[in-house]
Design a protein around this motif. Structure first.
Motif, mmCIF file in Angstrom:
data_model
loop_
_atom_site.group_PDB
_atom_site.id
_atom_site.type_symbol
_atom_site.label_atom_id
_atom_site.label_comp_id
_atom_site.label_asym_id
_atom_site.label_seq_id
_atom_site.Cartn_x
_atom_site.Cartn_y
_atom_site.Cartn_z
ATOM 1 N N GLN A 179 137.592 35.061 -39.964
ATOM 2 C CA GLN A 179 137.725 34.414 -41.264
ATOM 3 C C GLN A 179 136.470 34.613 -42.108
ATOM 4 O OE1 GLN A 179 139.139 30.562 -40.139
ATOM 5 N NE2 GLN A 179 140.773 30.629 -41.652
ATOM 6 N N ARG A 199 142.123 32.371 -54.695
ATOM 7 C CA ARG A 199 140.679 32.416 -54.859
ATOM 8 C C ARG A 199 140.179 31.190 -55.597
ATOM 9 N NH1 ARG A 199 139.773 38.176 -57.390
ATOM 10 N NH2 ARG A 199 138.151 36.982 -58.417
ATOM 11 N N ARG A 223 134.384 41.516 -54.692
ATOM 12 C CA ARG A 223 134.268 40.920 -56.025
ATOM 13 C C ARG A 223 133.019 41.452 -56.730
ATOM 14 N NH1 ARG A 223 135.314 35.121 -53.964
ATOM 15 N NH2 ARG A 223 137.263 35.806 -53.052
ATOM 16 N N TYR A 243 128.701 16.682 -51.081
ATOM 17 C CA TYR A 243 127.879 17.247 -52.157
ATOM 18 C C TYR A 243 128.451 18.550 -52.706
ATOM 19 C CZ TYR A 243 123.678 19.128 -54.376
ATOM 20 O OH TYR A 243 122.783 19.655 -55.257
ATOM 21 N N PHE A 244 129.131 19.309 -51.844
ATOM 22 C CA PHE A 244 129.566 20.636 -52.288
ATOM 23 C C PHE A 244 131.003 20.691 -52.793
ATOM 24 C CE2 PHE A 244 125.948 21.517 -49.540
ATOM 25 C CZ PHE A 244 125.172 22.194 -50.459
ATOM 26 N N GLY A 245 131.551 19.537 -53.115
ATOM 27 C CA GLY A 245 132.877 19.519 -53.725
ATOM 28 C C GLY A 245 132.854 20.237 -55.067
ATOM 29 N N ASP A 246 134.041 20.636 -55.512
ATOM 30 C CA ASP A 246 134.136 21.400 -56.760
ATOM 31 C C ASP A 246 134.133 20.458 -57.961
ATOM 32 O OD1 ASP A 246 134.728 23.024 -58.870
ATOM 33 O OD2 ASP A 246 136.288 24.154 -57.816
ATOM 34 N N ARG A 298 144.509 37.742 -45.588
ATOM 35 C CA ARG A 298 144.519 36.282 -45.675
ATOM 36 C C ARG A 298 145.757 35.654 -45.046
ATOM 37 N NH1 ARG A 298 141.930 33.848 -50.030
ATOM 38 N NH2 ARG A 298 140.740 35.240 -51.314
ATOM 39 N N ASP A 331 137.394 31.139 -57.493
ATOM 40 C CA ASP A 331 136.607 31.390 -58.698
ATOM 41 C C ASP A 331 137.449 31.925 -59.854
ATOM 42 O OD1 ASP A 331 137.124 33.799 -57.594
ATOM 43 O OD2 ASP A 331 135.122 34.630 -57.884
ATOM 44 N N ARG A 351 134.767 20.948 -60.881
ATOM 45 C CA ARG A 351 135.859 21.155 -61.835
ATOM 46 C C ARG A 351 136.985 20.154 -61.618
ATOM 47 N NH1 ARG A 351 136.969 27.401 -60.970
ATOM 48 N NH2 ARG A 351 136.729 26.654 -58.844
ATOM 49 N N TYR A 390 142.902 21.048 -54.564
ATOM 50 C CA TYR A 390 143.320 22.412 -54.239
ATOM 51 C C TYR A 390 142.621 22.904 -52.979
ATOM 52 C CZ TYR A 390 138.875 24.431 -55.731
ATOM 53 O OH TYR A 390 137.561 24.765 -55.826
ATOM 54 N N MET A 444 145.797 33.097 -42.064
ATOM 55 C CA MET A 444 146.249 31.736 -42.320
ATOM 56 C C MET A 444 147.188 31.287 -41.194
ATOM 57 S SD MET A 444 146.294 29.417 -44.810
ATOM 58 C CE MET A 444 146.636 27.980 -43.826
ATOM 59 N N LYS A 462 126.259 25.944 -56.985
ATOM 60 C CA LYS A 462 125.900 25.121 -55.831
ATOM 61 C C LYS A 462 126.433 25.659 -54.516
ATOM 62 C CE LYS A 462 127.387 21.017 -56.692
ATOM 63 N NZ LYS A 462 127.691 19.586 -56.861
ATOM 64 N N ARG A 463 127.750 25.942 -54.519
ATOM 65 C CA ARG A 463 128.344 26.319 -53.237
ATOM 66 C C ARG A 463 127.892 27.700 -52.796
ATOM 67 N NH1 ARG A 463 134.300 25.158 -54.314
ATOM 68 N NH2 ARG A 463 133.554 25.520 -56.420
ATOM 69 N N ARG A 464 127.674 28.592 -53.769
ATOM 70 C CA ARG A 464 127.225 29.931 -53.392
ATOM 71 C C ARG A 464 125.782 29.903 -52.918
ATOM 72 N NH1 ARG A 464 131.087 32.203 -57.063
ATOM 73 N NH2 ARG A 464 132.683 33.060 -55.690
ATOM 74 N N HIS A 515 132.166 35.768 -60.603
ATOM 75 C CA HIS A 515 131.736 34.796 -61.604
ATOM 76 C C HIS A 515 131.067 33.631 -60.895
ATOM 77 C CE1 HIS A 515 133.923 36.942 -64.605
ATOM 78 N NE2 HIS A 515 135.023 36.876 -63.871
ATOM 79 N N GLN A 519 120.790 19.301 -48.889
ATOM 80 C CA GLN A 519 122.220 19.233 -48.595
ATOM 81 C C GLN A 519 122.687 20.503 -47.900
ATOM 82 O OE1 GLN A 519 124.437 16.887 -48.943
ATOM 83 N NE2 GLN A 519 123.587 15.388 -50.362
ATOM 84 N N ARG A 578 129.024 13.714 -61.163
ATOM 85 C CA ARG A 578 130.233 14.366 -60.649
ATOM 86 C C ARG A 578 130.295 14.235 -59.130
ATOM 87 N NH1 ARG A 578 129.487 20.164 -62.531
ATOM 88 N NH2 ARG A 578 131.488 20.578 -63.504
ATOM 89 N N GLU A 579 129.118 14.355 -58.481
ATOM 90 C CA GLU A 579 129.087 14.271 -57.026
ATOM 91 C C GLU A 579 129.588 12.907 -56.549
ATOM 92 O OE1 GLU A 579 126.583 15.546 -58.784
ATOM 93 O OE2 GLU A 579 126.428 17.609 -58.050
ATOM 94 N N PHE A 637 142.915 28.525 -45.354
ATOM 95 C CA PHE A 637 142.244 27.247 -45.078
ATOM 96 C C PHE A 637 142.609 26.804 -43.670
ATOM 97 C CE2 PHE A 637 146.262 26.421 -47.228
ATOM 98 C CZ PHE A 637 146.891 25.562 -46.342
ATOM 99 N N ASN A 662 124.143 20.640 -44.228
ATOM 100 C CA ASN A 662 125.535 21.066 -44.171
ATOM 101 C C ASN A 662 125.765 22.251 -43.263
ATOM 102 O OD1 ASN A 662 127.705 19.871 -45.455
ATOM 103 N ND2 ASN A 662 128.094 21.731 -46.621
#
Lengths: 475, 228
Positions: free
Chosen positions: A303, B84, A314, B188-191, A264, B86, B193, B101, A268, A362-364, A321, A335, B176-177, B106, A339
């Motif tokens: 990347q 990470r 993982r 839409y895919f923001g976290d 990483r 998660d 949390r 974050y 980066m 959602k993101r996964r 998780h 979406q 939340r979105e 990135f 996207n």
């Protein structure tokens, strides 16, 4: 010997438990058969000997009595009851014993059906020749014993025909009892064998269960230590193996994770530096610009690869998780498609799916759909259609492409790591290392769903990747 | 171009620090570097800063502590960098006071976008005109002031922006979105949390009893709303 080989050829097909049970049953059967046979033989011999000796003794006794009562050639005054029929009637015989008397040339019998004709001719001749004799023979289906004694003093002979039917009956009931006993012993043997094999195999089953648990990912499963010295060795070896396996798998997973983590930081730096260079792109000579473009393209690949490897490690380390929430599946798919692709892919959504909710990260899940679209772009000439439909209590998200399709023999293997299918492997121009679909499979499994590839529904060539997720009722 | 914007970048890896500095300077921002948490706090006290970028993994006092220390004295926007997405790190960092974050590695473009969103939001709270009242809660957007029972409470820029967003339509449920998009500028895919932790932080400040919120209410499965 041939028979034995035949049996041993047949037996291995049966389970160990069945074989032990059969061995016990056969052993019990053989043993009880030998015992029963010996018992029956000895008893029979014994009873026969008894019968023969008592019949012989009585015959001699009766012959002597008859000799005294019958008139001899020298006896002038005949004894009181000198008629052979009377003599015969007066002789003491048990029931089942029939006396026959031969005086001069005449035959006398107490019972008409047991006369001189009943006596076996061999025995009759021997006795009439002056020799006592004893013989067993069959008469009208029943075993008889004939004993004959010559009475030389008066030129006569005395015979007794003793029925052994009663003896046969006794022996028959004894053999029935013995047969029943043998049967019970055999069954008992089988039962003991079944029970013993169960006991013997119980620790093996424990080890089998543990092995299965390990195979399904519970690497920390161990077998309980046994008090039995023989079994303790087995349990210890198994546990040693399990420990070694767990350590090895964890070491591999840690290694992959560490390597990806270490990658990483340089990545980066590279990504940031390349971006700085990109800002100067217009001022660069052509050759430098071409080189920069190559770097930009490959840093993205790099990347993505590190990201995928981290995700895989993982999964391997069991620390994946999901960030599960209830999401409207139609919105999510739209979406995700918007996207993840520049190309305009039509999305067909079943009307009754409006508002159907799935529990998903959602993101996964978006990454999963992106991976399928990416896969279609790389190997399937681009995605032609994304379909979302309801199937009972599940929703299916399908991505179709225009490519050559996936041959059935590859349908399972393309979801393995670093596997791009036999046809994809020949195309050198395609970038991608084959982690995309394996990540799809792992993510969907973690979501409690299923993924597979099939042919397109409209009959055109092309692959159709289907994700099935359990649906929840709309809130 | 936001000339005059000063960014404090806290990162122990020299090469990353330099590369990020170069990339951010290309955006026209002034970048101050710090290698350790201690150096970062010293720099922060010495000169005004508009955005702080903190790597969570630092030798000495870690990123969480730096974050908390800065939060005690300032409402400056903080972006933290985690290894990470998660892990618990994200939630812990947000609870320590971070506004947003990023996970390593990135793209600096993504970082610039985040910084721009934070700066925009910090400034946008300076406009507006109405005086809003929710029971004992009083919000004056144009002054950036919130009072509970007449007493002023201190919110970070992001918390304030979140509260004003909820207050813009009292009683309406914000998903939340929607909040991620309006407050953080995520799609839409923001976290989600980010929203959850900020709502939690907001509650500890605006609610009498944060465990039984009266004003910032959760609507299960749908989102949040603000009520009197």
């Amino acid at each position: 010997m041939r028979r034995l080989r035949l049996i041993s050829r047949l037996l291995p097909r049966l389970g160990l438990r069945a074989r032990i049970t059969i061995a016990f049953a056969v052993g019990a059967l053989l043993m009880s058969a030998v015992l029963a046979g010996a018992t029956l033989g000895l008893t029979r011999q014994n009873l026969l000997d008894q019968r023969e000796s008592s019949a012989t003794a009585r015959t001699y006794q009766n012959a002597r009595t008859a000799a005294l009562q019958l008139p001899g050639p020298s006896d002038d005054p005949a004894p009181a009851s000198s008629d052979p029929t009377d003599v015969l009637a007066s002789l003491p015989t048990p029931s089942g014993s029939n006396p026959v008397l031969h005086v001069g040339d005449r035959w006398f019998a107490r019972a008409p059906e047991y006369g001189q004709d009943t006596l076996p001719p061999g025995l009759r001749d021997t006795v009439l020749d002056g020799q006592p004799a004893l013989m067993r023979f069959d008469h009208e289906g029943a075993t008889q014993l004939a004993v004959g004694v010559p009475i030389d003093s008066i030129d006569a002979a005395y015979f007794e025909i003793v029925s052994l039917g009663e003896l046969e009956d006794t022996l028959e009931s004894i053999s029935i009892s013995l047969l029943a006993a043998a049967l019970i012993t055999t069954l008992a043997g089988a039962a003991v064998g079944w029970w013993a094999s169960r006991r013997v195999l119980r620790p093996l089953r424990g080890i089998g269960d543990a092995a299965h648990a390990i195979a399904t990912g519970h690497l920390d499963t161990r077998v309980e230590a046994s008090d039995d010295a023989d079994l303790a060795t087995l349990a210890d070896s198994f546990n040693e193996m399990a420990v070694a396996l767990e350590e090895r798998i964890q070491r591999d997973a840690r290694f992959a994770s560490n390597v990806s983590h270490e990658l990483r930081s340089p990545l980066m730096t590279l990504a940031a530096s390349i971006e700085v260079l990109e800002n100067q792109r217009d001022d660069m000579p052509d050759r430098a610009r071409a080189a920069l473009d190559l770097m930009v393209a490959d840093i993205e690949r790099f990347q993505q690869l590190v990201e995928d490897l981290l995700e895989i490690s993982r999964f391997d380390a069991g620390v994946m998780h999901l960030d599960l929430e209830e999401v409207r599946v139609d919105e999510l798919v739209l979406q995700a498609v918007t996207n993840s692709t520049d190309v305009d892919v039509p999305v067909d959504i079943d009307a009754d799916l409006a508002g159907v909710v799935v529990r998903a990260d959602k993101r996964r899940l978006s990454r999963v759909i992106a991976n399928l679209l990416d896969n279609a772009a790389k190997y399937g000439e681009g995605a032609t259609r994304v379909e979302l439909r309801r199937r009972g209590n599940a929703v299916q998200i399908a991505v179709e492409d225009d490519g050559p399709g996936v041959p059935p023999e590859d349908a399972e293997a393309i979801f393995f790591r670093f596997n791009r299918g036999s046809s994809a492997g020949r195309r050198r121009d395609i970038d991608g290392v084959g982690l995309g679909l394996s990540l799809v499979a792992e993510h969907i499994r973690l979501h409690g769903g299923a993924v597979w590839v099939e042919g397109r529904c409209d009959g055109e060539t092309g692959a159709r990747f289907v994700i099935e997720l359990p649906a929840e009722a709309a809130p | 171009m936001s000339v005059g914007t000063r960014i404090l970048s806290v990162e122990d890896d020299e090469r990353i620090r330099t590369a990020v500095k170069l990339a951010l300077e290309d955006e026209g921002w002034a970048v101050e570097e710090a290698e350790t948490g201690e150096a970062a706090l010293a720099t922060f006290q010495r000169q005004p800063t508009d955005v702080v970028l903190i790597d969570i993994m630092l030798p000495g006092i870690d990123g969480f502590d730096v974050c908390r220390s800065i939060r005690r004295v300032s409402d400056v926007p903080i972006v933290m960098v985690t290894a990470r997405a998660d892990t618990h790190d994200v939630v812990a960092g947000l609870e320590a006071g971070a506004d947003d974050y990023l996970t390593k590695p990135f793209a600096p473009k993504e970082l610039s976008a985040r910084i721009r969103a934070l700066l925009r939001r910090a400034r946008s709270s300076e406009s507006g005109s109405t005086h809003l009242r929710f029971g004992d809660l009083e919000i004056i957007p144009d002054e950036g002031v919130v009072r509970r029972g007449g007493e002023e409470i201190h919110l970070t820029k992001t918390e304030f922006r979140l509260l004003v967003e909820l207050a813009s339509s009292p009683g309406r449920v914000f998903s939340r979105e929607t909040l991620l998009e309006r407050v953080w500028g995520y799609g839409y895919f923001g976290d989600g949390r980010l929203v959850d932790v900020h709502v939690r932080r907001l509650r500890t400040k605006v609610e009498a009893d944060a465990a039984n919120p009266r004003h910032v209410v959760t609507v299960r499965g749908l989102g949040y709303k603000l009520q009197a």
